[in-house]
Design an enzyme around this catalytic site. Structure first.
Site, PDB file in Angstrom:
ATOM      1  N   HIS A  36       0.832  -1.210   0.000  1.00 53.80           N
ATOM      2  CA  HIS A  36       0.000   0.000   0.000  1.00 53.80           C
ATOM      3  C   HIS A  36       0.863   1.256   0.000  1.00 53.80           C
ATOM      4  CE1 HIS A  36      -3.606   2.408   1.289  1.00 53.80           C
ATOM      5  NE2 HIS A  36      -2.641   3.154   1.819  1.00 53.80           N
ATOM      6  N   GLU A  37       1.883   1.286   0.856  1.00 53.47           N
ATOM      7  CA  GLU A  37       2.740   2.474   0.936  1.00 53.47           C
ATOM      8  C   GLU A  37       3.613   2.614  -0.303  1.00 53.47           C
ATOM      9  OE1 GLU A  37       2.096   4.566   3.110  1.00 53.47           O
ATOM     10  OE2 GLU A  37       0.798   3.273   4.304  1.00 53.47           O
ATOM     11  N   HIS A  51       1.566   4.312  -2.911  1.00 53.81           N
ATOM     12  CA  HIS A  51       1.506   5.766  -2.701  1.00 53.81           C
ATOM     13  C   HIS A  51       2.736   6.448  -3.302  1.00 53.81           C
ATOM     14  CE1 HIS A  51      -2.125   6.507  -0.591  1.00 53.81           C
ATOM     15  NE2 HIS A  51      -1.825   5.850   0.502  1.00 53.81           N
ATOM     16  N   GLU A  72      -6.565   6.467  -1.637  1.00 57.81           N
ATOM     17  CA  GLU A  72      -6.524   5.323  -0.737  1.00 57.81           C
ATOM     18  C   GLU A  72      -7.085   4.077  -1.404  1.00 57.81           C
ATOM     19  OE1 GLU A  72      -4.929   5.241   2.025  1.00 57.81           O
ATOM     20  OE2 GLU A  72      -4.448   7.366   1.957  1.00 57.81           O
TER      21      GLU A  72
END
Length: 412
Positions: free
Chosen positions: A164-165, A168, A262
């Site tokens: 997830h990071e 980003h 997100e």
């Protein structure tokens, strides 16, 4: 620019970043003009409103190079030292493979599988369950996780959080979030500076006192002075309104952080790990457990989950965990286990009991009353050095025991 897919989302992030940086300069100039209005009123309080507006405009032109230089200096400081500032607030520390082999290997494997450069890895000593990414360029990118997250999540779930990071970083969301923090911090700093400075008369007492102001004041008539009694009050109200508006706009730049980032980061994690269930279970475990002690709202906006919600959820920077989980179930084929209880939640649940639970039974021994606390006899007699002790109605034992005695002084 509306983002309809991954590439348009990345392009929109770049466009928003440039617009936000340009908007930062505009907000700073508005603050300087408002400060000049207040300075003119403090230096000469008997002029009409149009005089103050014109004088403040001339002051803004004179202060333009200094305001621009100050804003560029703020951006430079944030560019080079924002990670150090975030680490100072959260307590993040760099870790190596030797210190965190499990975490380091999971992140390295994800980067190798997609050809992504390895970001720095940081750890926060906290029981909170959260993670975030920071950085404005390839040399600055860093992923930070808490020790509480590492203790509560298994390897697949930690890998999903790291994915997830990384998404980003790859999508350009990190730059947008850091720039938003820079804008909010800069305008908030100048707003507080103006309010503190102009509350104390004389801080900028000579700022607007120029030769033209003295000549104008000497040539003004008494009628103008009488008619301009409310001019200073009006100008003060305008200046305060401009400062408040600039501060409010700086706080609302978080609305430029589209919540779709997100959803896209969750989808990017599934694309990296091929495991939607791991992302879902990680979100369920992190849900309402991510509050970092001492972290500001700006820092929490960087995190995987921000439990802080705005007024009527309007200013919330993250969609709810339920909405993100339902998106993963619908589009990635995951399975939602529902809210997950962690072992760390058990002590809190026990302390919230009603208090009318039965006390634990007394330990059995040679002299204890072998009667159940509820009023009945115990199901099995206890043996002691002088025979059985089954309760007050039990007959004492007569005669020697047939077997070896049990107890502290029994026959061995």
């Amino acid at each position: 620019m509306a983002a309809y897919g991954l590439y348009t989302h990345i392009a929109a992030n770049k466009t928003r970043s440039m617009l936000l940086l340009g908007g930062l300069f505009v907000l700073v100039y508005v603050m300087v003009y408002a400060g000049a209005l207040i300075a003119e009123v403090l230096s000469y309080g008997g002029a009409p409103a149009d005089y103050y507006l014109a004088a403040a405009a001339r002051d803004l032109i004179k202060a333009f190079p200094f305001a621009t230089g100050g804003t560029l200096l703020w951006i430079a400081i944030a560019y080079f030292f924002h990670q150090s500032i975030v680490d100072a607030v959260t307590g993040g520390e760099d870790v190596t493979r030797q210190q965190q082999p499990r975490l380091y290997n999971l992140l390295e494997n994800l980067c190798i599988s997609r050809g992504i450069p390895m970001p720095k890895l940081k750890i926060i000593e906290s029981e909170a369950l959260n993670a975030f990414a920071t950085g404005l360029n390839q040399r600055q990118y860093a992923v930070t996780v808490t020790t509480g997250l590492l203790a509560a999540l298994n390897d697949q779930e930690v890998e999903a959080v790291l994915g997830h990071e990384l998404t980003h970083i790859r999508n350009g969301d990190v730059q947008m979030m850091v720039i938003a923090v820079i804008i909010a911090g800069a305008v908030g700093f100048f707003a507080e500076l103006f309010f503190r400075s102009f509350t104390n008369f004389g801080y900028y007492g000579g700022y607007g006192r120029n030769s033209w102001s003295s000549s104008d004041s000497s040539s003004s008539s008494s009628d103008n002075r009488k008619s301009s009694g409310g001019g200073a009050v009006i100008v003060i109200i305008i200046a305060v309104a401009l400062i408040a508006l600039a501060w409010l706009l700086s706080q609302m730049v978080r609305l430029a952080l589209s919540r779709s980032r997100e959803y896209l980061a969750d989808a990017g994690s599934v694309e990296l790990t091929k495991n939607p269930d791991a992302m879902i279970s990680a979100l369920r475990k992190i849900e309402n457990r991510g509050e970092l002690p001492g972290a500001t709202s700006a820092v929490m906006e960087l995190c995987l989950d921000n439990p802080r919600e705005g007024f009527s959820d309007l200013f919330a920077t993250h969609p709810s965990v339920d909405a993100r989980v339902q998106a993963l179930v619908k589009f990635a084929g995951g399975h939602d286990p529902g809210p997950i209880a962690l072992p760390s939640d058990t002590p809190d649940d026990q302390t919230q009991g009603t208090g009318d639970q039965a006390p634990p039974p007394l330990p059995k021994g040679p002299w204890n009353d072998a009667t159940d606390p509820a009023g009945g006899a115990l199901p099995a007699p206890t043996s002691g050095p002088w025979g059985s002790s089954t309760g007050s109605s039990a007959e004492p034992s007569s005669g020697p025991p047939s077997g070896p005695l049990s107890g502290p002084w029994g026959r061995h």
